[in-house]
Design a protein around this motif. Structure first.
Motif, PDB file in Angstrom:
ATOM      1  N   UNK A  16       0.784  -1.223   0.000  1.00  0.00           N
ATOM      2  CA  UNK A  16       0.000   0.000   0.000  1.00  0.00           C
ATOM      3  C   UNK A  16       0.818   1.275   0.000  1.00  0.00           C
ATOM      4  N   UNK A  17       2.052   1.209  -0.461  1.00  0.00           N
ATOM      5  CA  UNK A  17       2.889   2.410  -0.487  1.00  0.00           C
ATOM      6  C   UNK A  17       3.678   2.647   0.779  1.00  0.00           C
ATOM      7  N   UNK A  18       3.538   1.758   1.778  1.00  0.00           N
ATOM      8  CA  UNK A  18       4.368   1.897   2.975  1.00  0.00           C
ATOM      9  C   UNK A  18       5.830   1.662   2.615  1.00  0.00           C
ATOM     10  N   UNK A  19       6.725   2.122   3.483  1.00  0.00           N
ATOM     11  CA  UNK A  19       8.147   1.999   3.184  1.00  0.00           C
ATOM     12  C   UNK A  19       8.552   0.527   3.086  1.00  0.00           C
ATOM     13  N   UNK A  20       9.544   0.276   2.252  1.00  0.00           N
ATOM     14  CA  UNK A  20      10.062  -1.079   2.096  1.00  0.00           C
ATOM     15  C   UNK A  20      10.579  -1.583   3.433  1.00  0.00           C
ATOM     16  N   UNK A  21      10.048  -2.718   3.885  1.00  0.00           N
ATOM     17  CA  UNK A  21      10.481  -3.297   5.155  1.00  0.00           C
ATOM     18  C   UNK A  21      11.662  -4.226   4.916  1.00  0.00           C
ATOM     19  N   UNK A  22      12.720  -4.029   5.684  1.00  0.00           N
ATOM     20  CA  UNK A  22      13.917  -4.850   5.556  1.00  0.00           C
ATOM     21  C   UNK A  22      13.832  -6.013   6.542  1.00  0.00           C
ATOM     22  N   UNK A  23      14.076  -7.218   6.036  1.00  0.00           N
ATOM     23  CA  UNK A  23      13.971  -8.410   6.863  1.00  0.00           C
ATOM     24  C   UNK A  23      15.286  -9.172   6.907  1.00  0.00           C
ATOM     25  N   UNK A  24      15.396 -10.023   7.919  1.00  0.00           N
ATOM     26  CA  UNK A  24      16.489 -10.979   7.987  1.00  0.00           C
ATOM     27  C   UNK A  24      15.989 -12.203   8.732  1.00  0.00           C
ATOM     28  N   UNK A  25      16.854 -13.215   8.821  1.00  0.00           N
ATOM     29  CA  UNK A  25      16.505 -14.455   9.513  1.00  0.00           C
ATOM     30  C   UNK A  25      17.646 -14.841  10.441  1.00  0.00           C
ATOM     31  N   UNK A  26      17.298 -15.222  11.661  1.00  0.00           N
ATOM     32  CA  UNK A  26      18.332 -15.633  12.605  1.00  0.00           C
ATOM     33  C   UNK A  26      18.954 -16.949  12.166  1.00  0.00           C
ATOM     34  N   UNK A  27      20.222 -17.139  12.532  1.00  0.00           N
ATOM     35  CA  UNK A  27      20.858 -18.431  12.271  1.00  0.00           C
ATOM     36  C   UNK A  27      21.318 -19.104  13.564  1.00  0.00           C
ATOM     37  N   UNK A  28      20.810 -18.595  14.695  1.00  0.00           N
ATOM     38  CA  UNK A  28      21.033 -19.256  15.978  1.00  0.00           C
ATOM     39  C   UNK A  28      20.018 -20.389  16.130  1.00  0.00           C
ATOM     40  N   UNK A 216      17.375  -7.494  -6.825  1.00  0.00           N
ATOM     41  CA  UNK A 216      16.490  -6.665  -6.022  1.00  0.00           C
ATOM     42  C   UNK A 216      16.524  -5.214  -6.471  1.00  0.00           C
ATOM     43  N   UNK A 217      17.721  -4.735  -6.837  1.00  0.00           N
ATOM     44  CA  UNK A 217      17.822  -3.359  -7.306  1.00  0.00           C
ATOM     45  C   UNK A 217      16.983  -3.112  -8.550  1.00  0.00           C
ATOM     46  N   UNK A 218      17.015  -4.058  -9.479  1.00  0.00           N
ATOM     47  CA  UNK A 218      16.202  -3.927 -10.698  1.00  0.00           C
ATOM     48  C   UNK A 218      14.726  -3.821 -10.360  1.00  0.00           C
ATOM     49  N   UNK A 219      14.252  -4.694  -9.468  1.00  0.00           N
ATOM     50  CA  UNK A 219      12.834  -4.705  -9.109  1.00  0.00           C
ATOM     51  C   UNK A 219      12.428  -3.430  -8.375  1.00  0.00           C
ATOM     52  N   UNK A 220      13.263  -2.986  -7.447  1.00  0.00           N
ATOM     53  CA  UNK A 220      12.945  -1.758  -6.707  1.00  0.00           C
ATOM     54  C   UNK A 220      12.857  -0.566  -7.651  1.00  0.00           C
ATOM     55  N   UNK A 221      13.784  -0.481  -8.599  1.00  0.00           N
ATOM     56  CA  UNK A 221      13.751   0.618  -9.564  1.00  0.00           C
ATOM     57  C   UNK A 221      12.503   0.570 -10.438  1.00  0.00           C
ATOM     58  N   UNK A 222      11.930  -0.629 -10.612  1.00  0.00           N
ATOM     59  CA  UNK A 222      10.699  -0.770 -11.389  1.00  0.00           C
ATOM     60  C   UNK A 222       9.443  -0.617 -10.531  1.00  0.00           C
ATOM     61  N   UNK A 223       9.631  -0.351  -9.245  1.00  0.00           N
ATOM     62  CA  UNK A 223       8.488  -0.155  -8.363  1.00  0.00           C
ATOM     63  C   UNK A 223       7.841  -1.432  -7.880  1.00  0.00           C
ATOM     64  N   UNK A 224       8.572  -2.533  -7.953  1.00  0.00           N
ATOM     65  CA  UNK A 224       8.042  -3.834  -7.537  1.00  0.00           C
ATOM     66  C   UNK A 224       8.670  -4.215  -6.197  1.00  0.00           C
ATOM     67  N   UNK A 225       7.826  -4.613  -5.240  1.00  0.00           N
ATOM     68  CA  UNK A 225       8.328  -5.111  -3.962  1.00  0.00           C
ATOM     69  C   UNK A 225       7.890  -4.267  -2.785  1.00  0.00           C
ATOM     70  N   UNK A 226       7.610  -4.944  -1.681  1.00  0.00           N
ATOM     71  CA  UNK A 226       7.150  -4.275  -0.470  1.00  0.00           C
ATOM     72  C   UNK A 226       8.006  -4.601   0.749  1.00  0.00           C
ATOM     73  N   UNK A 227       8.649  -5.754   0.750  1.00  0.00           N
ATOM     74  CA  UNK A 227       9.615  -6.118   1.777  1.00  0.00           C
ATOM     75  C   UNK A 227      10.774  -6.817   1.077  1.00  0.00           C
TER      76      UNK A 227
END
Length: 355
Positions: A16-28, A216-227
């Protein structure tokens, strides 16, 4: 950016136009609560918005409340194969679950997971990757192509929709950046669910950064992606810094410092690489957006880097300190780092209230 529907994960709204959320995953090991919490807190400090952990048995599911009470970002449970573990993760407080409906079991088991998610008001992330494709799809396409991934993901989406569930986040991941780009382009035309971007199994740091920046850079520049998640073998904190760098270089406004440094040439008499590395380390967790220029000589100094908030232009055993194209004063080489760090912190303090 493509207008997708909003899905809320804990207190983070994606789509919905909210800022791109950055995620990660624990490896513990998720059952080792304090190790997992410590890693999540480090991820938070780096700028992680949402964290995911493997919930692989009932005991790890039971640890979710202890983990959540010590962290400050939404917690996602990554579950495979066992619908009872997925339900337990929901009941123990996961803010979202990530499942592959195809390996959870029959329709009755999937519906039980969906019903639990509905009851607790949490979303489900589904999708496809090369390892999750069915034999039928592999026989049809012969390889984990973009079309194969899209068909598999759409099948998983329909399973949830059939159960009346629409709080969905979708991911389509490949270890190939071109396949990822093609697959996300195609599915973005078919659904309006938020898309979680990632090039999976991207490898160790150097290769992962290159693959992710391309895909990911290509997709972001094309306006695709939310997280998004940048997948790196090793310390997951590096994934956050990498994601932030990709987004900033795609023109997405984020907090934090952007370093501009020249590649150096024979005119340079200072160790610009050492200075740049030191400043990069010093600023990696700062929140106020700013540009810092570290230039080797006057040719690439205040003029070429005039948009930098602060910077240096090297000379012989000295440097000019400048701000937004204007020279402040000259310093000798031993004072470059202390003076530059001082200016950076002054800028951060002056503008902290705005961010």
């Amino acid at each position: 950016m493509k207008n997708t529907r909003v899905v809320t994960i804990g207190d983070v709204a994606v789509g919905g136009g909210n800022k791109m959320a950055i995620q990660s995953m624990t490896n513990t090991d998720t059952k080792k609560v304090q190790q997992t919490v410590n890693q999540i807190l480090a991820l938070e400090s780096a700028g992680c918005d949402i964290v995911r952990s493997a919930i692989y048995d009932m005991e790890s599911a039971k640890r979710i409340p202890k983990i959540k009470e010590q962290i400050h970002i939404p917690f996602v449970a990554d579950v495979h194969f066992d619908h009872e573990i997925a339900i337990a993760a929901i009941e123990y407080g996961a803010d979202k679950i990530r499942i592959n409906p195809g390996n959870i079991g029959d329709e009755k088991k999937i519906k039980a997971v969906v019903d639990a998610a509905k009851t607790h008001g949490i979303p489900i992330r589904v999708g496809a990757n090369a390892g999750s494709l069915s034999k039928a799809i592999m026989q049809k396409y012969g390889a984990p192509s973009a079309d194969a991934l899209v068909e598999s993901a759409m099948g998983n989406i329909r399973i949830l929709e059939k159960s009346g569930f629409h709080e969905i986040v979708v991911s389509i991941k490949s270890s190939s950046a071109p396949v990822c780009v093609e697959a996300y382009r195609k599915i973005s035309k078919l659904v309006d669910y938020p898309l979680h971007l990632g090039v999976t199994e991207a490898g160790t740091y150097k290769n992962a950064i290159i693959k992710s920046a391309i895909g990911l850079g290509t997709l972001v520049l094309e306006g695709i992606g939310d997280t998004m998640r940048v997948s790196i073998t090793g310390d997951p904190v590096q994934e956050i810094y990498a994601a932030r760098d990709i987004l900033k270089n795609c023109g997405v406004k984020l907090g934090g410092v952007e370093i501009i440094s020249c590649p150096t040439c024979a005119r340079c008499s200072l160790d610009i690489e050492k200075i740049a590395n030191s400043i990069e380390s010093f600023t990696q967790n700062l929140k106020v957006p700013m540009k810092v220029a570290i230039m080797g000589c006057a040719v690439n100094g205040p003029g070429e880097a005039k948009e930098a908030d602060v910077g240096i232009a090297g000379g012989r055993n000295e440097a000019l300190l400048f701000s937004r194209g204007k020279i402040i004063h000259k310093v000798d080489e031993f004072d470059i780092l202390p003076e530059l760090k001082r200016l950076i912190m002054e800028f951060q303090q002056d503008y902290a209230g705005k961010y």
